[in-house]
Scaffold this active site. Structure first.
Site, short mmCIF file in Angstrom:
data_model
loop_
_atom_site.label_atom_id
_atom_site.label_comp_id
_atom_site.label_asym_id
_atom_site.label_seq_id
_atom_site.Cartn_x
_atom_site.Cartn_y
_atom_site.Cartn_z
CD GLU A 20 -2.63 0.92 2.44
OE1 GLU A 20 -2.00 1.11 4.20
OE2 GLU A 20 -3.49 1.57 2.33
CB CYS A 56 -3.40 -0.93 5.64
SG CYS A 56 -2.61 -0.58 6.28
CE LYS A 92 -6.54 1.23 4.10
NZ LYS A 92 -5.29 1.75 4.71
#
Ligand code: NAG
Ligand code: NAG
Ligand code: NAG
Ligand code: NAG
Length: 501
Positions: free
Chosen positions: A80, A212, A179
């Protein structure tokens, strides 16, 4: 249930399945990348300068992709923020963004670079995949125009998303994931309105993908595994380690073990930000990992994985996390408990006073039981058993139930829960368990120097005990059963769709 909070989600299925024969195993690669950061992020740079920086990072990633492909890798994951870095505002990230189409358009950017406007980053990533015949996973920024017909359209007329993209070995865009759970400081991006569950099929199993901070979530992290029964999860991350409980390799390998999937985790590398820790994790074992606080270099890792671990005889059985702990009476305690903080959460601790013993510590509905034997009770090191049952509220909200055994930073009990790097006390026997009210518990065992304990020395029993296997004395830094109680979470881990305004 948390899922009932969401009226709808978007399931994105694989549209292009290669008709090649299925593979029983495949070679996975992850690259921990020391990202070259922009010269400035406070004021917007011209598009050419943004592209210059992104190309410098892709130059480094290209070397890793080529090396991985030469060694037979089928897929490579990069981190990321790996192409442009971090600490942007909404305005200053803008020159780094590209419009990323939905994979249903069936697009090989390397063959048809102008089809969706000016997309130099996607073109180059696609060519890297195609020219090296390898799946390439990268994290870039997507921009999507909107207007007043959409009441949530931001004033600057577009949405900006933190986005993972996957190009297959022919260079085709096969997955795009926005995300969902942004980490609080990610002010440069918008929350997507709808949850996306992105999966795709390959000759080497079914893949899911998320990013993440999503790993703390039910949606999409748990949902993509439980609902779609993926074999492997692709996981770009930019994770700064915060001991005792949130060290990248320890947390990620624990997640793979508890969720019983392969996890390919690629982290950024920056020691001053405590960013290091990437790896390839199978349900039954850590295949390879990298943790390096000494150098500023990137690192490529490869490992062979089972394509469909669920159909293997070695596939681990599900754990009933509270089975053992609910069956035992709390061990009688001789001394008083005391409070201590771990990453803004107030735990209840009790000190381990002797070289062997049985302890119970409780907080709210959670009781943690520990049985242990140390080689010797050193006078210069103090260990404590801790319990936490509550809502974590900093940098996102999530409900936790945690049992942990850890070394206190100093012999002053007020430092229990603060990060510490090394340990000399050795535990030859241990058994940690808790009365968890969730089936999502991530078991961690970190040794001195932030190293992972090899699986041959410990096990997770089906009745929910993290326990020693062979009496080899281990210099334990932290042992933890990190439980997530999704039912008690607020609707979204991040700050909610208010960010769209
Ligand atoms: C950053 O600044 C250095 C030194 O002025 C320059 O050489 C380099 O090209 C700049 N990088 C970018 C991406 O603009
Ligand atoms: C506004 O956005 C909608 C949906 O994206 C689009 O169909 C429409 O053409 C746009 N209107 C204008 C004036 O740009
Ligand atoms: C690591 O990140 C910090 C903060 O963004 C930055 O100042 C520093 O230059 C980075 N280090 C390297 C080696 O890039
Ligand atoms: C701990 O409990 C076990 C039984 O659960 C018992 O055999 C052992 O003697 C106890 N150890 C101590 C030091 O109390």
């Amino acid at each position: 249930m948390i899922t009932s909070h969401f009226p709808k989600y978007v399931a994105v299925f694989a549209l292009f399945v290669l008709s090649v024969g299925a593979l029983d195993t495949f070679i996975a690669a992850v690259y921990e990348h020391a990202v070259l950061l922009p010269n400035r992020t406070e004021t917007p740079v011209p598009k050419e300068e943004a592209l210059l920086l992104m190309n410098k990072n892709i130059d480094v990633l290209e070397k890793a992709v080529k090396l991985a492909a030469r060694q037979g890798a089928h897929i490579i994951v990069t981190p990321e923020d790996g192409i442009y870095g971090w600490v942007f505002t909404r305005e200053t990230i803008y020159p780094y963004l590209e419009d990323i189409p939905h994979p249903e358009v069936n697009w090989i950017p390397c063959r048809d670079p102008r089809r969706f406007g000016y997309t130099p980053v996607q073109d180059r990533l696609s060519c890297l995949a195609k020219d090296n015949s390898i799946y390439v996973v990268a994290n870039i920024g997507d921009k999507k125009p909107c207007n007043a017909s959409d009441p949530q359209c931001p004033p600057d007329g577009h949405y900006q998303y933190n986005t993972d993209v996957v190009f297959d070995s022919e260079g085709r865009l096969v997955a795009r994931y926005h995300k969902y759970n942004l980490f609080a400081p990610e002010i440069q991006f918008d929350f997507p309105k709808d949850l996306e569950l992105v999966t795709f099929d390959t000759p080497f199993g079914k893949f899911g993908i998320f990013t993440c901070f999503d790993i703390f979530s039910h949606d999409p992290a748990v949902l993509v595994v439980d609902e779609f029964q993926v074999d492997s999860v692709l996981y770009p991350t930019a994770w700064y380690n915060t001991l005792p409980l949130l060290s990248a390799v320890s947390f990620h390998s624990a997640w793979a073990r508890a969720m019983r999937v392969n996890l390919l985790a690629a982290n950024t590398h920056n020691t001053s930000m405590h960013m290091t820790g990437s790896g390839i994790y199978a349900p039954e074992a850590v295949k390879v990992y990298h943790y390096d606080m000494e150098t500023e270099s990137g690192q490529l890792m490869l490992s062979e994985l089972k394509s469909r671990p669920r159909s293997e005889p070695t596939y681990p059985a599900a754990v009933n996390w509270a089975a053992y702990a609910r069956g035992v009476k709390p061990f009688p305690s001789e001394q008083s408990d005391f409070p201590g903080m771990i990453y803004f959460d107030e735990f209840t601790f009790t000190e381990l006073k002797r070289n062997t013993g049985n302890y119970t510590v409780c907080q709210k509905d959670l009781c943690c039981h520990l049985t242990y034997k140390m080689s010797e009770k050193r006078t210069d090191e103090v260990y404590a058993l801790g319990a936490f049952d509550g809502l974590h509220t900093v940098e996102g909200q999530c409900y936790l139930q945690i049992c942990t055994l850890l070394k206190c930073q100093t012999t002053d009990l007020r430092t229990c829960g603060e990060p510490v790097g090394s340990a000399f006390t050795r535990f030859g026997e241990f058994s940690l368990s808790g009365t968890f009210g969730t089936s999502y518990v991530f078991p961690q065992l970190i040794l001195s120097g932030s190293q992972l304990a090899p699986e041959r020395h410990y096990e997770v029993s089906r009745d929910g005990r993290l326990r020693s296997r062979d009496r080899v004395p281990l210099p334990v830094l932290v042992m933890a059963l990190y439980g997530r109680v999704f039912e008690k979470d607020p609707p979204r881990l991040g700050q909610g769709p208010g960010k769209l305004q």
